[in-house]
Design a protein around this motif. Structure first.
Motif, PDB file in Angstrom:
ATOM      1  N   MET A 137       0.849  -1.203   0.000  1.00  0.00           N
ATOM      2  CA  MET A 137       0.000   0.000   0.000  1.00  0.00           C
ATOM      3  C   MET A 137       0.884   1.252   0.000  1.00  0.00           C
ATOM      4  SD  MET A 137      -3.307   0.390   2.477  1.00  0.00           S
ATOM      5  CE  MET A 137      -3.990  -1.266   2.514  1.00  0.00           C
ATOM      6  N   PRO A 138       0.634   2.213  -0.906  1.00  0.00           N
ATOM      7  CA  PRO A 138       1.441   3.439  -0.895  1.00  0.00           C
ATOM      8  C   PRO A 138       1.035   4.321   0.285  1.00  0.00           C
ATOM      9  CG  PRO A 138      -0.278   3.598  -2.554  1.00  0.00           C
ATOM     10  CD  PRO A 138      -0.403   2.235  -1.936  1.00  0.00           C
ATOM     11  N   PHE A 139       1.874   5.323   0.574  1.00  0.00           N
ATOM     12  CA  PHE A 139       1.493   6.253   1.637  1.00  0.00           C
ATOM     13  C   PHE A 139       0.270   7.048   1.203  1.00  0.00           C
ATOM     14  CE2 PHE A 139       6.162   6.072   2.814  1.00  0.00           C
ATOM     15  CZ  PHE A 139       5.929   5.171   3.841  1.00  0.00           C
ATOM     16  N   ALA A 140      -0.415   7.594   2.177  1.00  0.00           N
ATOM     17  CA  ALA A 140      -1.695   8.245   1.908  1.00  0.00           C
ATOM     18  C   ALA A 140      -1.521   9.644   1.325  1.00  0.00           C
ATOM     19  CB  ALA A 140      -2.482   8.335   3.206  1.00  0.00           C
ATOM     20  N   GLU A 141      -2.526  10.069   0.607  1.00  0.00           N
ATOM     21  CA  GLU A 141      -2.594  11.447   0.124  1.00  0.00           C
ATOM     22  C   GLU A 141      -3.411  12.242   1.146  1.00  0.00           C
ATOM     23  OE1 GLU A 141      -2.296  14.691  -0.975  1.00  0.00           O
ATOM     24  OE2 GLU A 141      -1.232  13.400  -2.403  1.00  0.00           O
ATOM     25  N   ARG A 142      -2.723  13.069   1.921  1.00  0.00           N
ATOM     26  CA  ARG A 142      -3.398  13.704   3.059  1.00  0.00           C
ATOM     27  C   ARG A 142      -4.279  14.893   2.717  1.00  0.00           C
ATOM     28  NH1 ARG A 142      -0.928  11.799   7.362  1.00  0.00           N
ATOM     29  NH2 ARG A 142       1.050  10.830   6.859  1.00  0.00           N
TER      30      ARG A 142
END
Lengths: 426, 412
Positions: free
Chosen positions: A1-6
């Motif tokens: 899972m990629p890091f989130a788009e905040r």
């Protein structure tokens, strides 16, 4: 899972449904209805007998409260000390609560100690002896607590406000006086016990991990006690007296803060407008994101907290806004309270605010049914008000469909600033 | 028995997950390893003020509560002398909103000078409401300053003086944040209807890119051993006298924690406990009496208190308490009495594990102490203690030379 788009909020998912667990029902052999909610991850059981009378039915102040609390202070077979030792030995938490309309006597226990807890509970309910010296010790200690409370602006405001709303003669409005603590005599407890604590006046709620044969266990335990129909208590209906003067101030020179109460008598849970009123109240002062909290705490910093609530007693309900504010800003805080009441009826709520309110209330409704103990509490609530699960379903329907016009209309009808009674202490 | 999975992210964030399928909710608890003990003596009340500021906006989210309420969630937080703890519950389908909110405010705070000033006012009103405008409201602060002479436990979480909070600058507040609010200084717990591996993936997604901070090395001054009693007498505008006696004890992780905890249960755990039975009911000295331990991570204290009746002298009341303490030192407690306090602890420990939120808080706290699994072994530690050990603990702790006595008198 990629890091989130905040920068983008996660998609919100609405609450589809709330699972109402209808209680299992049964009757004890003496006719007491039993409502049971099974479950929970721990081997714990909550057992509660609710008697449908309270301080409303007493003939003098403190009679209900003292009788209920003294049940555990001696029976025909055991001294107060022996009883306390037993509760503590089994790690049972005894819970006695004398309210205006009901008296609740029950316990929370590990399931493995159910039998001795049940035995002891029935013993204190059916054969208390109310020793004189125990009563004096109890009342003297309570009086001390009361005298300390009388130094707190918040406590004074709460007591006086109920008196203002209902009138000094109404059982919901009558205030305690110092002397009341020495006026109770042992006969008051004996007669009140006879009038209230009988099977036909009781209902039983059980929650947690109880054994399948719980009702047989109760019935077998009942064999050890003589408990029959006693005196019927009469119903009390008194009309509240509306005060002629809406503004009241009790000065406390030494206080650093003022306690504020603004409110009025209100429709109760059986009224068709009630659900909408309850939603409107939440918008005004019923949660952290409420208008009062935003304005008076988060924007002005006048207080640590401000809230509004509807108090549902069985025979009447009232509404109040309450806060403790810095003495130097009490007038400004009050002005803002009235401004918010005015805005509530004059300005429509924005779409964002409506959605936030709806979503928050859906979540808190779901939360209030989380697990057997909460389910049991919510069932008790509708049962005591002679309602059924339809009442919850109606609430959900109202919650799903209400509009900003509904809020304005409700505010106009029930929360007009000109209808309010005001009390400031401090 | 609460089973759980543990994960540690590359940035040092610890994650504990306990799945409970019986609830439609998930609880999220984030414990930051910072409390009032980590404050500078001239800037006390910071950890608590900070707790307020954590709700006033972060890098991408102007208002924490707004966003959480939108998702049907509810939250709160508290600060102690040891830790700052944030918690929420949310319908399980909106768990990512909770992770978004918590990770954003761990990444970067973004509140204004104006919001700082408003929260200073709010905290000042909290200070007035909870301490100054309450009868006996300063007892706790007086007791702390009596017991602790060098350790920062000497001030309460609200601060030594409200001026410390009022003088806080934006710069100081930011420094505090970047020193303590880092992933490697936090323990996160998820409980409720969530599968542990999914929880780990989601937490990695939201928290994985938050940079670790410099490792904080706690180096607090230790109290020297007390060898003479300390006394403080104050007079206040209250209706009745009260007496407090405090005795230094060990740390939370010391074995003695359990024995001292049992001692206070013998004294005041339940209506049948000795102080209630003997001093409230038989001798009628107090209207209420209590005993407890602070249970703090660094050395704590055992406190005994009583609220006097008008016809009692405070000297006589103190003597009566000493007699009870002396009895604990001279005579072993009976098997039955010991079993009673153990059973009570077993029950209260079990009651505390009944909801997802209290499970989450407890798991986080024990993980901070070293291992979340400690939670599953608390009751057995109490059950292993015998009467001889209790008597020894009483003799170690309840020493007249180690007493800190506060006479809190009503002005006549």
């Amino acid at each position: 899972m990629p890091f989130a788009e905040r920068s983008i909020a996660p998609e919100l998912k609405l609450i589809e449904d709330v699972n109402f667990l209808q209680p299992q029902t049964s009757f004890m052999k003496n006719g007491i209805p039993v409502f049971m909610q099974k479950g929970g991850s721990q081997e714990i059981i909550k057992f509660e007998l609710v008697f449908k009378s309270g301080s409303c039915h007493q003939s003098k102040p403190l009679q209900a409260f003292t009788t209920a609390n003294l049940l555990k202070s001696g029976t025909k077979n055991k001294t107060s000390e022996q009883i306390n030792q037993l509760w503590d030995f089994y790690g049972v938490s005894l819970q006695i609560d004398a309210q205006k309309d009901i008296i609740s006597v029950g316990f929370v226990s590990l399931t493995k100690h159910l039998k001795p807890a049940l035995e002891l509970l029935l013993e204190i309910i059916t054969m208390p002896v109310f020793p004189e010296d125990e009563m004096h010790i109890f009342l003297r200690n309570r009086k001390q607590k009361y005298l300390v409370n009388k130094r707190k602006v918040q406590y004074i405001a709460r007591m006086h406000f109920a008196e203002l709303i209902f009138g000094p003669l109404h059982p919901y409005g009558k205030m305690l006086e110092d002397d009341d603590f020495v006026k109770v005599v042992r006969d008051d407890l004996i007669s009140f016990h006879q009038a209230i604590f009988y099977p036909a006046n009781a209902v039983c709620f059980i929650a947690g991990n109880y054994p399948e044969e719980i009702v047989e266990i109760i019935n077998k335990t009942l064999d050890n006690f003589y408990w029959e129909h006693q005196k019927q208590q009469e119903n009390i209906i008194i009309k509240p007296q509306i005060p002629t003067n809406p503004k009241h101030y009790i000065e406390k020179k030494e206080a650093l803060q003022s306690a504020i109460r603004v409110g009025k008598l209100m429709i109760n849970r059986d009224h068709p407008d009630y659900h909408m009123l309850s939603i409107t109240n939440t918008l005004l002062g019923g949660y952290f994101g409420s208008r009062l909290m935003r304005n008076i705490r988060q924007e002005k910093g006048y207080t640590y907290g401000i809230n509004s609530a509807i108090i549902n007693l069985l025979r009447a309900a009232y509404f109040f806004i309450g806060s403790q504010v810095g003495k130097q800003v009490k007038d400004k805080a009050l002005e803002e309270v009235y401004n918010e009441l005015r805005r509530l009826r004059q300005n429509p709520a924005g779409e964002h605010e409506i959605i936030m309110l709806r979503n928050y209330l859906s979540g808190s409704f779901l939360r209030s049914f989380d697990g057997p103990f909460m389910q049991s509490e919510r069932f008790k609530e509708i049962f005591l008000f002679s309602q059924d699960y339809e009442w919850f379903k109606d609430y959900l329907k109202t919650l799903k469909n209400f509009t900003s016009e509904d809020i304005q209309k409700t505010a106009e009808k029930y929360l007009h600033e000109d209808q309010m009674i005001e009390l400031v202490v401090g | 028995m609460i089973d759980f999975q543990r994960y540690i992210l590359d940035n040092g964030l610890k994650l504990i997950v306990h799945q409970d399928r019986t609830t439609p909710l998930v609880a999220v608890n984030i414990l930051y390893d910072v409390g009032a003990r980590d404050e500078h003596p001239e800037h006390t009340g910071f950890a608590h003020l900070f707790e307020h500021l954590m709700f006033e906006g972060s890098a991408n989210i102007p208002e924490y509560d707004n966003a959480l309420q939108m998702a049907g969630g509810e939250n709160n937080a508290f600060t102690t002398n040891d830790i700052t703890n944030y918690y929420l519950t949310i319908p399980k389908q909106n768990i990512e909103t909770a992770l978004w909110l918590e990770s954003d405010r761990m990444l970067e705070l973004a509140f204004s000078e104006e919001k700082l000033n408003i929260q200073k006012d709010v905290v000042s009103e909290e200070y007035r409401q909870s301490y100054l405008n309450q009868p006996y409201g300063d007892v706790w602060a007086l007791l702390r300053s009596l017991v602790y002479k060098v350790h920062p436990y000497q001030w309460p979480t609200i601060g030594k003086s409200i001026d410390h909070v009022k003088n806080a600058t934006l710069e100081q507040v930011k420094d505090f944040f970047y020193q303590f609010y880092r992933p490697n200084n936090a323990v996160m717990v998820l409980t409720g209807d969530i599968e542990p591996n999914l929880a780990f993936d989601l937490v990695k997604k939201w928290f994985g890119d938050i940079p670790a901070g410099a490792k904080y090395k706690r180096n607090l001054p230790a109290e020297t051993v007390q060898n003479a009693d300390r006394r403080l007498k104050v007079e206040r505008d209250v209706p009745f006298d009260e007496i407090y006696m405090a005795f230094p004890t060990g740390k939370r992780l010391d074995y003695s924690f359990y024995t001292t905890d049992l001692l206070t249960d013998i004294l005041a755990g339940g209506s049948s406990a000795r102080l209630r039975e003997n001093l409230v009911k038989k001798k009628k000295i107090f209207s209420e009496a209590n005993a407890w331990i602070t249970g703090s991570i660094d050395n704590g204290f055992l406190a005994v208190m009583g609220k006097l009746h008008k016809d009692q002298s405070i000297e006589n009341a103190e003597k009566a308490i000493w007699e009870e303490l002396q009895n604990l030192k001279n005579n072993p407690v009976s098997e039955r009495e010991l079993q009673k306090v153990k059973n009570k602890l077993e029950a209260s420990n079990t009651f505390a594990e009944a909801g997802i939120l209290s499970k989450a808080m407890n798991l986080a706290y024990y993980e901070l102490l070293g291992d979340a699994d400690l939670l599953n072994h608390q009751t057995e530690k109490y059950f292993a203690i015998d009467a001889g050990e209790l008597q020894k603990a009483a003799n170690d702790i309840l020493n007249p030379y180690k007493a800190n006595v506060l006479h809190y008198r009503a002005n006549k």
